[in-house]
Structures are given as C-alpha cells and as structure tokens.
Motif scaffolding. Structure first.
Motif, PDB file in Angstrom:
ATOM      1  N   SER A  64       0.841  -1.193   0.000  1.00  0.00           N
ATOM      2  CA  SER A  64       0.000   0.000   0.000  1.00  0.00           C
ATOM      3  C   SER A  64       0.878   1.247   0.000  1.00  0.00           C
ATOM      4  N   VAL A  65       0.556   2.200  -0.885  1.00  0.00           N
ATOM      5  CA  VAL A  65       1.292   3.464  -0.915  1.00  0.00           C
ATOM      6  C   VAL A  65       0.429   4.633  -0.469  1.00  0.00           C
ATOM      7  N   GLY A  66      -0.880   4.401  -0.302  1.00  0.00           N
ATOM      8  CA  GLY A  66      -1.739   5.494   0.130  1.00  0.00           C
ATOM      9  C   GLY A  66      -3.166   5.041   0.380  1.00  0.00           C
ATOM     10  N   LYS A  67      -3.901   5.870   1.126  1.00  0.00           N
ATOM     11  CA  LYS A  67      -5.317   5.614   1.395  1.00  0.00           C
ATOM     12  C   LYS A  67      -6.115   6.845   0.987  1.00  0.00           C
ATOM     13  N   GLU A 117     -13.527  17.915 -10.301  1.00  0.00           N
ATOM     14  CA  GLU A 117     -13.060  17.301 -11.544  1.00  0.00           C
ATOM     15  C   GLU A 117     -12.530  15.885 -11.351  1.00  0.00           C
ATOM     16  N   GLY A 118     -12.859  15.254 -10.226  1.00  0.00           N
ATOM     17  CA  GLY A 118     -12.513  13.851 -10.049  1.00  0.00           C
ATOM     18  C   GLY A 118     -11.209  13.578  -9.327  1.00  0.00           C
ATOM     19  N   GLU A 119     -10.549  14.609  -8.804  1.00  0.00           N
ATOM     20  CA  GLU A 119      -9.328  14.361  -8.040  1.00  0.00           C
ATOM     21  C   GLU A 119      -9.672  13.712  -6.698  1.00  0.00           C
ATOM     22  N   ILE A 120      -8.719  12.934  -6.174  1.00  0.00           N
ATOM     23  CA  ILE A 120      -8.890  12.322  -4.860  1.00  0.00           C
ATOM     24  C   ILE A 120      -7.742  12.759  -3.957  1.00  0.00           C
ATOM     25  N   ALA A 121      -8.049  12.956  -2.671  1.00  0.00           N
ATOM     26  CA  ALA A 121      -7.031  13.296  -1.675  1.00  0.00           C
ATOM     27  C   ALA A 121      -6.565  12.010  -1.014  1.00  0.00           C
ATOM     28  N   VAL A 122      -5.246  11.825  -0.972  1.00  0.00           N
ATOM     29  CA  VAL A 122      -4.655  10.576  -0.500  1.00  0.00           C
ATOM     30  C   VAL A 122      -3.668  10.852   0.629  1.00  0.00           C
ATOM     31  N   VAL A 123      -3.771  10.078   1.707  1.00  0.00           N
ATOM     32  CA  VAL A 123      -2.767  10.107   2.769  1.00  0.00           C
ATOM     33  C   VAL A 123      -1.719   9.049   2.437  1.00  0.00           C
ATOM     34  N   PRO A 124      -0.452   9.428   2.260  1.00  0.00           N
ATOM     35  CA  PRO A 124       0.571   8.442   1.892  1.00  0.00           C
ATOM     36  C   PRO A 124       0.789   7.410   2.994  1.00  0.00           C
ATOM     37  N   THR A 125       0.972   6.156   2.593  1.00  0.00           N
ATOM     38  CA  THR A 125       1.384   5.099   3.519  1.00  0.00           C
ATOM     39  C   THR A 125       2.746   4.570   3.080  1.00  0.00           C
ATOM     40  N   THR A 126       3.542   5.448   2.531  1.00  0.00           N
ATOM     41  CA  THR A 126       4.889   5.134   2.090  1.00  0.00           C
ATOM     42  C   THR A 126       5.858   6.108   2.730  1.00  0.00           C
ATOM     43  N   MET A 161       0.924  -0.809  10.024  1.00  0.00           N
ATOM     44  CA  MET A 161       1.744  -0.553   8.849  1.00  0.00           C
ATOM     45  C   MET A 161       2.034  -1.807   8.040  1.00  0.00           C
ATOM     46  N   LEU A 162       1.434  -2.937   8.420  1.00  0.00           N
ATOM     47  CA  LEU A 162       1.659  -4.153   7.662  1.00  0.00           C
ATOM     48  C   LEU A 162       1.194  -3.959   6.227  1.00  0.00           C
ATOM     49  N   GLY A 163       2.012  -4.386   5.282  1.00  0.00           N
ATOM     50  CA  GLY A 163       1.626  -4.309   3.887  1.00  0.00           C
ATOM     51  C   GLY A 163       1.794  -2.944   3.267  1.00  0.00           C
ATOM     52  N   THR A 164       2.417  -1.998   3.971  1.00  0.00           N
ATOM     53  CA  THR A 164       2.636  -0.673   3.418  1.00  0.00           C
ATOM     54  C   THR A 164       4.078  -0.529   2.953  1.00  0.00           C
ATOM     55  N   GLU A 165       4.328   0.545   2.188  1.00  0.00           N
ATOM     56  CA  GLU A 165       5.689   0.820   1.731  1.00  0.00           C
ATOM     57  C   GLU A 165       6.411   1.671   2.776  1.00  0.00           C
ATOM     58  N   LYS A 166       6.270   1.275   4.031  1.00  0.00           N
ATOM     59  CA  LYS A 166       7.015   1.896   5.118  1.00  0.00           C
ATOM     60  C   LYS A 166       8.128   0.951   5.524  1.00  0.00           C
ATOM     61  N   THR A 167       9.232   1.522   5.972  1.00  0.00           N
ATOM     62  CA  THR A 167      10.422   0.723   6.212  1.00  0.00           C
ATOM     63  C   THR A 167      10.890   0.799   7.647  1.00  0.00           C
ATOM     64  N   CYS A 168      11.754  -0.153   7.992  1.00  0.00           N
ATOM     65  CA  CYS A 168      12.417  -0.161   9.291  1.00  0.00           C
ATOM     66  C   CYS A 168      13.905   0.035   9.062  1.00  0.00           C
ATOM     67  N   ASP A 169      14.515   0.800   9.925  1.00  0.00           N
ATOM     68  CA  ASP A 169      15.953   1.011   9.899  1.00  0.00           C
ATOM     69  C   ASP A 169      16.380   1.213  11.335  1.00  0.00           C
ATOM     70  N   LYS A 170      17.683   1.259  11.576  1.00  0.00           N
ATOM     71  CA  LYS A 170      18.156   1.539  12.926  1.00  0.00           C
ATOM     72  C   LYS A 170      17.708   2.925  13.369  1.00  0.00           C
ATOM     73  N   VAL A 171      17.568   3.827  12.409  1.00  0.00           N
ATOM     74  CA  VAL A 171      16.977   5.137  12.664  1.00  0.00           C
ATOM     75  C   VAL A 171      15.977   5.385  11.556  1.00  0.00           C
ATOM     76  N   ARG A 172      14.762   5.791  11.909  1.00  0.00           N
ATOM     77  CA  ARG A 172      13.709   5.956  10.910  1.00  0.00           C
ATOM     78  C   ARG A 172      14.098   6.987   9.867  1.00  0.00           C
ATOM     79  N   ARG A 173      13.874   6.627   8.598  1.00  0.00           N
ATOM     80  CA  ARG A 173      14.148   7.546   7.504  1.00  0.00           C
ATOM     81  C   ARG A 173      13.077   8.620   7.482  1.00  0.00           C
ATOM     82  N   MET A 174      13.486   9.868   7.404  1.00  0.00           N
ATOM     83  CA  MET A 174      12.533  10.963   7.357  1.00  0.00           C
ATOM     84  C   MET A 174      12.122  11.212   5.915  1.00  0.00           C
ATOM     85  N   SER A 175      10.828  11.412   5.686  1.00  0.00           N
ATOM     86  CA  SER A 175      10.325  11.632   4.341  1.00  0.00           C
ATOM     87  C   SER A 175      10.628  13.052   3.883  1.00  0.00           C
TER      88      SER A 175
END
Length: 217
Positions: free
Chosen positions: A9-12, A20-29, A195-209
């Motif tokens: 999953s990259v967004g909800k 005009e048909g646009e959608i607002a998405v909260v990223p899950t990446t 966050m299961l199944g999302t494009e979120k990652t684990c690291d020793k320190v969380r990567r900032m978007s």
C-alpha cells in the motif's frame, strides 16, 4: 489484500477534492515523492482481482497527495473511492537502502541480544517523533519496548539483534498484566500505526520523508 500478497500500500483515499474527479490521498509510504513518477495503482475489488488504474496527474496540497486517476471524471465518482487503499506490486517498490526492511518483514521476527540471548518476537512497531519502537513480546507474555536507534539495534536481517545498554531492559519492560493493546486491523491510537503491507520501512533510525514540489504529468 494483505501483507502476505505481492502488493504494498502506498496510500489511502480520504476524500474527493474539487469537482473534476481528483482524490485526496494520505501516503502510507516513506517516500511520498514517489507519487510524482507513479504511472498506475491497483485498487482491490471485492470478489475479484485488483483493478489497475492509470495515474494522469499528481500534486501535493497541505500534506496530502492529490491524484487524478483515469476514468474518475467527477466528484461523485471520486466520492466512491473514499476509504480505499492504493496498491503497487512489490516489484515496483522503491529500492531499499542497505540495512532497511519493510515493516511487514519485521513483524513476527525473533529478537536476540548480540550475545545470543532470545528476547521474544516483534509484535508491532510504534512510530514516535524521534525513532521507531519495536514492541517485543517475550515467551513469558511480557512486552519490551525496544528503541530502534543505532546504539541499540545492530541488525535486522535475518533476525533482529540488539545491544542492551546498561539498565535498558529493565526500563523498557512492561509486565504482562499491563500489556498494551496494539492496533492491527483497527483504528490505531496516536503514534501507533497498522503498517503491515505498506511501503514503510524499518531502519536503525527511521528515515525521514521529503516532500517535493507539486508537479503535473
């Protein structure tokens, strides 16, 4: 879809935007800027295979991604997409830097100290303002809240190895009778994500978007 499928999953979709048909998405990446180069997404269909939909436009607005999907031409059609997850095949995921893993790959993984002592299994991952926290359940039913920092987490693959600083284990242990209820498949509490199944990652320190500037295709 679930974390065991070959999708992430990259967004909800949270709402329609405009007329005009646009959608607002909260990223899950962890890489919201990846939406700029997204050519298509997959939408789960009840009782059938996921449907592929082309992405015709992307821009950012107040921390959310505004997408224009092909075939969604007005607000009424966009309204029907509210609450849906947007998926990509795992083979199209952002290549992970060395030492990173997707969250779904860490949940359930055994945790050991660097001296080989078993501590339990990762039950959930909490996101705080500074670093992730691995909620680890011991074989005795206790929970240990392990801070995912470079000083503590030494390895994620093939198992989680941690270096216990003096007093850390005692300070982070939660007795079984006071165990926390961790969100899986329900609305999460603040600072806690399913966050299961999302494009979120684990690291020793969380990567900032890093968010980029708006761009249309």
């Amino acid at each position: 879809m679930s974390s065991g499928d070959e999708y992430l999953s990259v967004g909800k979709v949270v709402s329609p935007f405009g007329i005009e048909g646009e959608i607002a998405v909260v990223p899950t990446t962890d890489w919201p800027e990846r939406f700029y180069d997204l050519k298509h997404v997959f939408i789960e269909q009840q009782g059938g295979p996921p449907k592929e939909v082309s992405v015709d436009g992307c821009r950012f607005h107040k921390g959310r991604v505004l997408l224009k999907l092909r075939g969604v031409e007005n607000r009424s059609e966009a309204e029907k997409m509210k609450g849906l997850d947007l998926w990509i095949p795992k083979c199209e995921a952002v290549p992970l830097p060395e030492g990173h893993c997707f969250v779904g790959e860490i949940i359930g993984r055994r945790v050991y100290t660097t001296s080989g002592e078993p501590l339990g299994s990762v039950r959930a991952i909490l996101r705080t303002g500074s670093n992730d926290v691995y909620v680890t359940k011991t074989d005795r039913g206790e929970e240990i809240l392990i801070p995912a920092t470079r000083e503590v987490v030494q390895s994620l693959d093939p198992r989680v190895e941690v270096r216990l600083l003096p007093g850390l284990l005692e300070a982070c242990r939660v007795p079984a009778k006071r165990g926390r209820k961790v969100a899986h498949g329900r609305r999460a509490k603040r600072g806690e994500e399913d966050m299961l199944g999302t494009e979120k990652t684990c690291d020793k320190v969380r990567r900032m978007s890093v968010k980029g500037k708006a761009r249309r295709k």
